[in-house]
Scaffold this motif. Structure first.
Motif, PDB file in Angstrom:
ATOM      1  N   SER A  29       0.824  -1.214   0.000  1.00 41.06           N
ATOM      2  CA  SER A  29       0.000   0.000   0.000  1.00 41.06           C
ATOM      3  C   SER A  29       0.859   1.265   0.000  1.00 41.06           C
ATOM      4  O   SER A  29       0.457   2.284  -0.571  1.00 41.06           O
ATOM      5  CB  SER A  29      -0.967   0.010   1.185  1.00 41.06           C
ATOM      6  OG  SER A  29      -0.254  -0.041   2.398  1.00 41.06           O
TER       7      SER A  29
ATOM      8  N   CYS B  99       1.832   1.888  -3.533  1.00 39.25           N
ATOM      9  CA  CYS B  99       0.731   2.472  -4.310  1.00 39.25           C
ATOM     10  C   CYS B  99       0.694   3.980  -4.119  1.00 39.25           C
ATOM     11  O   CYS B  99       0.595   4.738  -5.079  1.00 39.25           O
ATOM     12  CB  CYS B  99      -0.607   1.862  -3.906  1.00 39.25           C
ATOM     13  SG  CYS B  99      -0.847   0.213  -4.595  1.00 39.25           S
ATOM     14  N   LYS B 100       0.806   4.403  -2.878  1.00 39.24           N
ATOM     15  CA  LYS B 100       0.775   5.839  -2.574  1.00 39.24           C
ATOM     16  C   LYS B 100       1.979   6.535  -3.200  1.00 39.24           C
ATOM     17  O   LYS B 100       1.856   7.605  -3.796  1.00 39.24           O
ATOM     18  CB  LYS B 100       0.814   6.052  -1.054  1.00 39.24           C
ATOM     19  CG  LYS B 100      -0.547   6.052  -0.417  1.00 39.24           C
ATOM     20  CD  LYS B 100      -0.735   7.274   0.477  1.00 39.24           C
ATOM     21  CE  LYS B 100      -2.106   7.800   0.694  1.00 39.24           C
ATOM     22  NZ  LYS B 100      -3.118   7.638  -0.259  1.00 39.24           N
TER      23      LYS B 100
ATOM     24  N   GLU C   5       1.690   7.016  -6.989  1.00 34.57           N
ATOM     25  CA  GLU C   5       0.816   8.120  -7.390  1.00 34.57           C
ATOM     26  C   GLU C   5       1.576   9.437  -7.304  1.00 34.57           C
ATOM     27  O   GLU C   5       1.434  10.303  -8.174  1.00 34.57           O
ATOM     28  CB  GLU C   5      -0.458   8.138  -6.532  1.00 34.57           C
ATOM     29  CG  GLU C   5      -1.310   6.888  -6.788  1.00 34.57           C
ATOM     30  CD  GLU C   5      -2.745   6.979  -6.299  1.00 34.57           C
ATOM     31  OE1 GLU C   5      -3.030   7.799  -5.408  1.00 34.57           O
ATOM     32  OE2 GLU C   5      -3.586   6.207  -6.815  1.00 34.57           O
TER      33      GLU C   5
ATOM     34  N   ILE D  65      -7.392   4.835  -3.134  1.00 30.86           N
ATOM     35  CA  ILE D  65      -6.784   3.575  -3.568  1.00 30.86           C
ATOM     36  C   ILE D  65      -7.686   2.408  -3.182  1.00 30.86           C
ATOM     37  O   ILE D  65      -8.022   2.237  -2.017  1.00 30.86           O
ATOM     38  CB  ILE D  65      -5.366   3.407  -2.973  1.00 30.86           C
ATOM     39  CG1 ILE D  65      -4.456   4.516  -3.512  1.00 30.86           C
ATOM     40  CG2 ILE D  65      -4.787   2.031  -3.304  1.00 30.86           C
ATOM     41  CD1 ILE D  65      -3.053   4.518  -2.949  1.00 30.86           C
TER      42      ILE D  65
END
Lengths: 268, 127
Positions: free
Chosen positions: A94, A97-98, A101, B117
């Motif tokens: 996770s 993912c951040k 971005e 997300i």
């Protein structure tokens, strides 16, 4: 030489830091051969009924810091010959993912301040490989897998895990997911291969996968070609002459139109 | 995540892949935010043929967004219809989901979206 997207904002204690393998992907995808292949395959002008061809969908599996997807996103015009590409990525981490971005955002901003073009980014999804993607969703798939042979494969994070304040163990686990490939370093890559025929678009889907020498790339390519006569697999980039398991290569997997039976008989 | 992502996502549960009900996933309690993007008619026109229009219409309906025409407009009709271009630009390029969930109509599994997300990692018993 296209500049490498900045990843200075990324926490490398728990997110894979760009390394030789990442740079090989960037170099290969932006090299003359691949630019020619991609620009031709996704040629803006070869749509049906005189329309432009549909926007290519570029998906990276395991984005890590986001350096690769940000590169493809920012330099779409140079690499694909068109800026109207859709980009997205997945990762099981996770934090990755951040971070991805943010990396894409920064790379995009660098482009806009120079009045240069860029793609259209959908965001990142927390997911295992291509499990969340519908059939035929991907035109260009990119994967720098956990390719190191290890005695065990680390467990995937489950939704019950809380990662608000990661401990040293949490961080180690997350990093191990980025490199540990189990038997022959191929356990995760093989799972992806199982889904590639489904997830790649039938008419123009292609995939770029990074392998190391210990993954047995020759055998891997043979296996893919055995999926059917329409399947091709070739080495399109390599890290040159280096000893041991760090010798890396990028293979491109794609489908061509089936050869007519009459042609096969004639050449037999 | 851009709302457009829903046109590419399906339920991650293996057994749902063979069911048509697993696509598209259905938004539940979704908070929408809007980016501001400069008009990009080229991008918009070339995204349309890459989409599943029926799935897009379903999502627009479920989110009480402006109704879409029955079929994807051609680049010509898009160039003539300013309102439709505006609506599609907003829906496809600017709309993001920041919080909420995505539900599979086949198995009922819900995927949470946090800070934009979506989480598609499955608990062990569903892998």
């Amino acid at each position: 030489m296209l500049p490498t997207p900045s990843t200075s904002h990324v926490a490398f204690e728990r997110i894979y830091e760009p390394a030789e393998d990442s740079y090989l992907l960037l170099d290969t995808l932006s090299a003359q051969n691949e630019k020619a292949f991609l620009s031709e395959r996704f040629n803006y002008n070869t749509g049906t009924m005189g329309q432009h061809s549909p926007a290519p969908v570029v998906f990276e599996i395991g984005t890590g810091s986001g350096v690769v997807i940000a590169f493809l996103h920012a330099f779409a015009e140079v690499i694909f010959g068109r800026a109207d590409i859709i980009t997205s990525g997945v990762d099981v981490n996770s934090y990755a993912c951040k971070a991805t971005e943010e990396t894409v955002k920064v790379a995009e901003k660098d482009q806009t301040t120079q009045t240069e073009s860029h793609g259209f980014y959908l965001g990142n999804t927390l997911a295992d490989l291509t499990s969340c993607l519908k059939s035929g969703a991907v035109d260009i798939l990119v994967f720098n897998p956990p390719y190191v042979p290890t005695p065990e494969l680390p467990a995937l994070p489950t939704i019950s895990e809380k990662l608000e304040q990661p401990s040293y163990e949490d961080d180690s686990h997350l990093l191990s997911l980025s490199y540990a490939g189990g038997a022959d370093g191929m356990e995760t890559t093989n799972r992806l291969f199982d889904d590639i025929p489904r997830v790649l678009s039938k008419d123009r889907g292609c995939a770029y996968i990074l392998l190391c020498a210990q993954n047995n790339p020759t055998e891997v390519k043979e296996r893919i070609r055995n999926w059917g006569t329409e399947w091709m697999a070739e080495t399109v980039g390599s890290s040159g002459k280096k000893a041991g398991w760090e010798k890396l290569q990028i293979i491109r997997i794609w489908r061509v139109e089936k050869i007519a039976n009459s042609n096969l008989r004639a050449s037999a | 995540m851009k709302l457009l992502t829903l046109n590419f996502l399906t339920c991650a549960v293996k057994t749902c892949k063979s069911s048509s009900a697993s696509f598209p996933l259905h938004p539940k309690n979704c908070e929408l935010v809007s980016d501001t993007l400069a008009p990009n008619p080229k991008l918009l026109a070339n995204i349309l043929p890459r989409l599943d229009w029926a799935a897009l219409s379903t999502i627009a309906l479920e989110l009480n967004l402006p109704t879409l025409p029955e079929n994807a407009p051609s680049p010509e009709s898009l160039a003539e219809n300013e309102q439709l271009t505006k609506d599609l630009h907003s829906l496809l390029l600017e709309t993001q989901i920041s919080e909420g969930a995505l539900v599979c109509a086949n198995c009922g599994h819900e995927y949470a979206i946090k800070e934009g997300i979506a989480n598609f990692l499955l608990p062990n018993h569903l892998v």
